[in-house]
Design an enzyme around this catalytic site. Structure first.
Site, PDB file in Angstrom:
ATOM      1  N   LEU A 100      49.171  44.030  35.088  1.00 14.69           N
ATOM      2  CA  LEU A 100      48.253  44.824  35.913  1.00 14.69           C
ATOM      3  C   LEU A 100      48.520  44.587  37.400  1.00 14.69           C
ATOM      4  O   LEU A 100      48.756  45.524  38.153  1.00 14.69           O
ATOM      5  CB  LEU A 100      46.803  44.490  35.574  1.00 14.69           C
ATOM      6  CG  LEU A 100      45.728  45.233  36.367  1.00 14.69           C
ATOM      7  CD1 LEU A 100      45.799  46.739  36.093  1.00 14.69           C
ATOM      8  CD2 LEU A 100      44.330  44.688  36.060  1.00 14.69           C
ATOM      9  N   THR A 101      48.499  43.336  37.841  1.00 14.70           N
ATOM     10  CA  THR A 101      48.661  42.999  39.258  1.00 14.70           C
ATOM     11  C   THR A 101      50.042  43.397  39.758  1.00 14.70           C
ATOM     12  O   THR A 101      51.050  43.198  39.083  1.00 14.70           O
ATOM     13  CB  THR A 101      48.465  41.495  39.453  1.00 14.70           C
ATOM     14  OG1 THR A 101      47.150  41.144  39.049  1.00 14.70           O
ATOM     15  CG2 THR A 101      48.665  41.096  40.907  1.00 14.70           C
ATOM     16  N   HIS A 109      49.274  45.086  45.381  1.00 14.30           N
ATOM     17  CA  HIS A 109      47.954  45.515  44.923  1.00 14.30           C
ATOM     18  C   HIS A 109      47.419  44.507  43.915  1.00 14.30           C
ATOM     19  O   HIS A 109      47.651  44.614  42.720  1.00 14.30           O
ATOM     20  CB  HIS A 109      48.028  46.920  44.305  1.00 14.30           C
ATOM     21  CG  HIS A 109      48.565  47.952  45.243  1.00 14.30           C
ATOM     22  ND1 HIS A 109      47.807  48.481  46.271  1.00 14.30           N
ATOM     23  CD2 HIS A 109      49.800  48.519  45.349  1.00 14.30           C
ATOM     24  CE1 HIS A 109      48.545  49.348  46.959  1.00 14.30           C
ATOM     25  NE2 HIS A 109      49.753  49.390  46.419  1.00 14.30           N
ATOM     26  N   TRP A 154      53.069  38.036  39.216  1.00 16.16           N
ATOM     27  CA  TRP A 154      52.226  36.910  38.787  1.00 16.16           C
ATOM     28  C   TRP A 154      51.763  37.087  37.333  1.00 16.16           C
ATOM     29  O   TRP A 154      50.584  36.979  37.027  1.00 16.16           O
ATOM     30  CB  TRP A 154      51.026  36.718  39.729  1.00 16.16           C
ATOM     31  CG  TRP A 154      51.420  36.530  41.155  1.00 16.16           C
ATOM     32  CD1 TRP A 154      51.170  37.370  42.192  1.00 16.16           C
ATOM     33  CD2 TRP A 154      52.162  35.434  41.697  1.00 16.16           C
ATOM     34  NE1 TRP A 154      51.699  36.870  43.345  1.00 16.16           N
ATOM     35  CE2 TRP A 154      52.322  35.671  43.073  1.00 16.16           C
ATOM     36  CE3 TRP A 154      52.718  34.274  41.142  1.00 16.16           C
ATOM     37  CZ2 TRP A 154      53.007  34.807  43.916  1.00 16.16           C
ATOM     38  CZ3 TRP A 154      53.401  33.401  41.989  1.00 16.16           C
ATOM     39  CH2 TRP A 154      53.534  33.674  43.359  1.00 16.16           C
ATOM     40  N   CYS A 181      39.362  44.268  29.765  1.00 11.89           N
ATOM     41  CA  CYS A 181      40.204  43.156  29.307  1.00 11.89           C
ATOM     42  C   CYS A 181      40.037  41.951  30.228  1.00 11.89           C
ATOM     43  O   CYS A 181      39.917  40.805  29.761  1.00 11.89           O
ATOM     44  CB  CYS A 181      41.670  43.587  29.267  1.00 11.89           C
ATOM     45  SG  CYS A 181      42.045  44.964  28.167  1.00 11.89           S
ATOM     46  N   ARG A 186      38.059  36.542  31.762  1.00 16.64           N
ATOM     47  CA  ARG A 186      37.280  35.754  32.712  1.00 16.64           C
ATOM     48  C   ARG A 186      36.231  34.910  32.007  1.00 16.64           C
ATOM     49  O   ARG A 186      35.905  33.808  32.449  1.00 16.64           O
ATOM     50  CB  ARG A 186      36.588  36.685  33.712  1.00 16.64           C
ATOM     51  CG  ARG A 186      37.524  37.332  34.715  1.00 16.64           C
ATOM     52  CD  ARG A 186      36.854  38.490  35.419  1.00 16.64           C
ATOM     53  NE  ARG A 186      37.736  39.134  36.374  1.00 16.64           N
ATOM     54  CZ  ARG A 186      37.585  40.375  36.808  1.00 16.64           C
ATOM     55  NH1 ARG A 186      36.572  41.110  36.361  1.00 16.64           N
ATOM     56  NH2 ARG A 186      38.432  40.886  37.686  1.00 16.64           N
ATOM     57  N   LEU A 240      39.306   7.992  43.322  1.00 15.29           N
ATOM     58  CA  LEU A 240      40.560   7.339  42.948  1.00 15.29           C
ATOM     59  C   LEU A 240      41.376   6.920  44.159  1.00 15.29           C
ATOM     60  O   LEU A 240      42.362   6.184  44.018  1.00 15.29           O
ATOM     61  CB  LEU A 240      41.406   8.263  42.065  1.00 15.29           C
ATOM     62  CG  LEU A 240      41.167   8.144  40.559  1.00 15.29           C
ATOM     63  CD1 LEU A 240      39.799   8.669  40.146  1.00 15.29           C
ATOM     64  CD2 LEU A 240      42.250   8.873  39.766  1.00 15.29           C
ATOM     65  N   GLU A 273      42.451  36.836  38.344  1.00 16.83           N
ATOM     66  CA  GLU A 273      41.445  37.598  37.598  1.00 16.83           C
ATOM     67  C   GLU A 273      40.142  37.745  38.383  1.00 16.83           C
ATOM     68  O   GLU A 273      39.048  37.641  37.850  1.00 16.83           O
ATOM     69  CB  GLU A 273      41.214  36.992  36.215  1.00 16.83           C
ATOM     70  CG  GLU A 273      42.480  37.029  35.355  1.00 16.83           C
ATOM     71  CD  GLU A 273      42.272  36.492  33.961  1.00 16.83           C
ATOM     72  OE1 GLU A 273      41.147  36.540  33.459  1.00 16.83           O
ATOM     73  OE2 GLU A 273      43.263  36.014  33.384  1.00 16.83           O
TER      74      GLU A 273
END
Length: 396
Positions: free
Chosen positions: A143-144, A148, A174, A250, A255, A350, A375
């Site tokens: 999608l990505t 955009h 990505w 989706c 998510r 730590l 997402e």
């Protein structure tokens, strides 16, 4: 007069008693995934992260298929048909090992498989879902795009008709699992609006070079998808989705898994901080005996278990068919943001050891920087909630 029941002892690992809300199946699935992650991921993940690789990903996928973790919340076609809460618990345990492993499962099940299961034809479902559920076939979700990200409606990837075929061209960026996937669900502009396509990755014109030089999600395969006049048959299109609502539904499903998963990364860092505070001595006593350290641990515990309780609530709503996308945005916005803060606070406990891969803290912290923005960025989820709260649309 009947005496009041005596409350159970305080459990530092479950201070709110959330386990009492889980049924036997939830607990069995959680424990199965936890044991798998402890055996197959934790011994090697620091080395994978340092080298920036995820070796044996196909074998890992098959093993995840064997325990029912792929497409876990889907029904039929070899999928487990588990509850949303059980799936969320699995995501928590996987991300407690590493965000990259949870991403592998999320993209496979909640994006690629979910898209085919919800919007695909019966032939597409029969062809792909059983093999994806078993881990024989790895999928990805395109999608990505390079230009955009938060605005998928402006995507440039285009599919046009040529006789009885579709011809697909464009780039996606990505993309988790892209270089090892046998099938890609790719979203593209068409004359009919945005449509999804089931694309076998061995088609001429399709390439998926791996993205290197990442400082986050290093134990994960991340790729670019390049489609140069990829010819597809007419039945490659997902018949049940036209418009942006398809891919966004989706994303909402994926998510939801992040809402749980982020708490897994946070739990891993919190447990590392507690163990370290009990054993690290300064000024003649464990640092966990100092008020400032205890205050940090208390605040971390509050946010961790509030986040788990929120995830559980959203899971029960999903199981009841009552979960809204705005509520998923609520969960992702809160839980990822708080998980990062828990990791950062753990790092301060730590001290210098917090940056060492001998401990999980820095690995989880850098991974969560990606989880924070993929997402849906923080800003996008804030605007989703802002619109829901005010009735005013800030996206335009």
């Amino acid at each position: 007069m009947t005496a009041s029941p005596k409350p159970p002892p305080f459990d530092p690992a479950d201070p709110l008693g959330i386990d009492e809300l889980l049924d036997a199946e939830d607990l069995a699935i959680r424990d199965t995934v936890r044991r798998w992650a402890e055996r197959r991921v934790l011994p090697d993940v620091a080395e994978w992260y340092e080298k920036g690789e995820l070796p044996g990903i196909r074998e890992l996928a098959r093993e995840l298929g064997e325990i029912g973790a792929l497409g876990m919340s889907l029904s039929g076609y070899g999928c487990a048909g588990a509850s949303a809460v059980s799936y969320g618990l699995a995501c928590l345990e996987l991300e407690a090992a590493d965000s990259g492993i949870r991403s592998l499962v999320s993209v496979q099940g909640s994006l690629a498989m979910y898209a085919i299961h919800r919007f695909g034809s019966e032939e597409q479902k029969q062809t792909w879902l059983p093999r994806m559920a078993s881990g024989e076939v790895i999928g990805c979700f395109g999608l990505t795009e390079p230009d955009h990200g938060s605005d998928p409606a402006s995507m440039r990837t285009y599919a046009g008709r040529d006789g009885g075929d579709w011809v697909l061209s464009g780039r996606k960026m990505w993309i988790t699992n892209g270089s090892v996937a046998s099938v890609a669900v790719v979203w593209a502009q068409t004359e009919e609006g945005i449509r999804g396509f089931v694309v076998p990755t061995d088609r001429p014109g399709f390439a998926a070079p791996e993205i290197r030089h990442k400082w986050s999600l290093r134990a994960s395969v991340t790729s670019e998808l390049i489609m140069d006049d990829v010819r597809l048959p007419a039945d490659a299109v997902l018949p049940g989705a036209i418009g942006l609502k398809g891919p966004l539904s989706c994303l909402s499903h994926a998510r939801y898994g992040i809402v749980w998963g982020a708490m897994g990364a946070a739990r891993s860092c919190f447990e590392a901080a507690v163990d370290y505070a009990r054993t690290r001595e300064q000024f003649g006593k464990p640092i966990g005996a100092f008020q400032l350290t205890q205050a940090k641990l208390a605040d971390m515990a509050v946010e961790l278990h509030k986040g788990i309780l929120l995830a559980h609530h959203l899971g029960r709503r999903m199981d009841a068919g009552r979960l809204r996308p705005e509520q998923v945005s609520f969960g992702k916005l809160n839980n990822v943001r708080e998980a990062i803060e828990i990791c950062r606070t753990a790092r301060t406990i730590l001290g210098a050891n917090g940056i060492s891969l001998e401990y999980p803290v820095m690995r989880h912290a850098t991974n969560l920087e990606s989880v924070l923005t993929y997402e849906g960025t923080v800003e996008m989820h804030q605007l989703v909630l802002g619109k829901a709260l005010t009735g005013l649309d800030a996206f335009r």
